[in-house]
Design an enzyme around this catalytic site. Sequence first.
Site, PDB file in Angstrom:
ATOM      1  CD  GLU A 111      -2.602   0.085   5.573  1.00 19.69           C
ATOM      2  OE1 GLU A 111      -1.868   0.592   4.706  1.00 19.69           O
ATOM      3  OE2 GLU A 111      -2.162  -0.433   6.610  1.00 19.69           O
ATOM      4  CG  ASP A 112      -0.933  -3.090   2.491  1.00 16.83           C
ATOM      5  OD1 ASP A 112      -1.363  -3.932   3.317  1.00 16.83           O
ATOM      6  OD2 ASP A 112       0.274  -2.882   2.325  1.00 16.83           O
ATOM      7  CE1 TYR A 113      -4.241 -10.761   1.248  1.00 21.53           C
ATOM      8  CE2 TYR A 113      -5.844 -10.360   2.996  1.00 21.53           C
ATOM      9  CZ  TYR A 113      -5.329 -11.178   2.007  1.00 21.53           C
ATOM     10  OH  TYR A 113      -5.913 -12.387   1.761  1.00 21.53           O
TER      11      TYR A 113
ATOM     12  N   GLY B  44       0.763  -1.240   0.000  1.00 21.33           N
ATOM     13  CA  GLY B  44       0.000   0.000   0.000  1.00 21.33           C
ATOM     14  C   GLY B  44       0.789   1.282   0.000  1.00 21.33           C
TER      15      GLY B  44
END
Length: 509
Positions: free
Chosen positions: A298-300, A273
């Site tokens: 959070e990017d995943y 991210g």
Amino acid sequence: MFFLHIVYTIALAISLVLAILIIILVWLFHISGMGYGLYKFHRKPSHSNLKEMPGVSIIKPLTGIDANLYENLKTFFNLQYPRYEILFCVQEHDNELIDIIERLREQYPRVDSQLFVGTQSSAVKLEHEVDEEQEYYDMPLVANPRDEKLRRKQVSLWKRIFCCGSQKFLSGDKLAKNGTVDIKNPKIYNMLPAYEKAQYPFILISDSGLMMHEHTLYDMVTCMTDNVGLVHQMPFTCDRKGFAGSVEKVYFGTQHARMYMTINLIGINCVTGMSCLIRKECIDRVGGLRAFGHYIAEDYYIADEVAKQGWKLRVASTPAQQNSGEYSVSTWIDRMIRWCKLRMRLSPLAYLEPLQECFSSAILAGIVTNYLFEWNALVVAACHILIWFILDYLMLRITQGGPLPFSKFEFAIAWLVREFSSFYIYFKAFTGSSTIKWRGKEYRLGSGTRAEELSTSSLPSPPVPSLLVESPSSSSSSLSSSSLSNSTLPVAGSHLSSLSSTKQSSQLV
């Protein structure tokens, strides 16, 4: 004895088959990553219909400064793109950091920009009514449950295996029952005010340690076709001085690049991210960024949610240019240990990663060929390592898109350091505690990268209202850099002016 002999024979056969499969897969990943990188990287699309391109809101979460911050941020004011805005998010009031941003905004008044200054707390109290909170918790992740059921049937078995360690993401997740939603991720909390003010349909989340070439944003938007919901850049590094910079470039341009490209080629979510272009509607549908605030990775989960809604994920043709002013081999190792711990909580296959390294797969190749063909194991392993080394050099040249900033000898030394340090990284990640340090805080990782902040501070208070500084080109009342250098800022709320400046590393990934 006969029974033991049968068991030994079966065990040996299974071991040989698994070893052969591992060797084949390792080389397939190697060749596939090189091929896809050669096809994808540094392609030059035509720049014809610039006026028809959609607007992009660039969110820049910032905390602390380093030697390269000014030059990194400056590149975002020089993008060759018709409509975009830059939304700077300063986690805590830092006069020096704010002064850097204001100098750039005054230098480029034609670029639409805003500055948000707020504070960090470990929990956020949502100022909604009870019925609105319940509606938020019950919000489905996709608009049509039938589409979700159909999508799950179409997910192939190997995708489920690769992602079997991740927990199902639930919007809000009912983390608190008294109107409180935990936001453990400081990056998410820092970006909330800017996200809510973003005016364009696409948002680009870009970490402060990145610089961006003038045509990169255009290249990313051209990848955002009608069926694509997220475009991400593969992490890479700028040409930086020193041996630590060489080690980082070798890692991100070889082992990381081939795995990243291969996994994206076969359609598995491995989004990083640090630089992601996202359709804002996809995140709005689940309640905004705050819905992802209780995960460190959070990017995943953002990418996973975009995919669940039926959108495709694409890799940009230009790798992300990391250009942090503070870097060292020890810092890079600590970062890799943290990344490995996160992968362990997303998929159990992370525990097999040591087998795909050069020296471990070379040992396997030597043992298998010696047993099956009576070849000299040392010769086979040496040939394996030599071919691997040459292909890694070619992979780095493909990722670089030009000549390397160091000699072949320095590449060889950096490559050896990277290869041998990988086993130390795996050992520390596998045997160490479940805690990580990120953005100046310490967290205990739970399932699915849920985070619990380890802090002795007092109970968190509701968020302080953010300071919003409009673009100089759109607001005559914009604050000048001289006024921002004072200790008091005109903001609705009495807490902000008393905050002390904190100096943290700006390495945000």
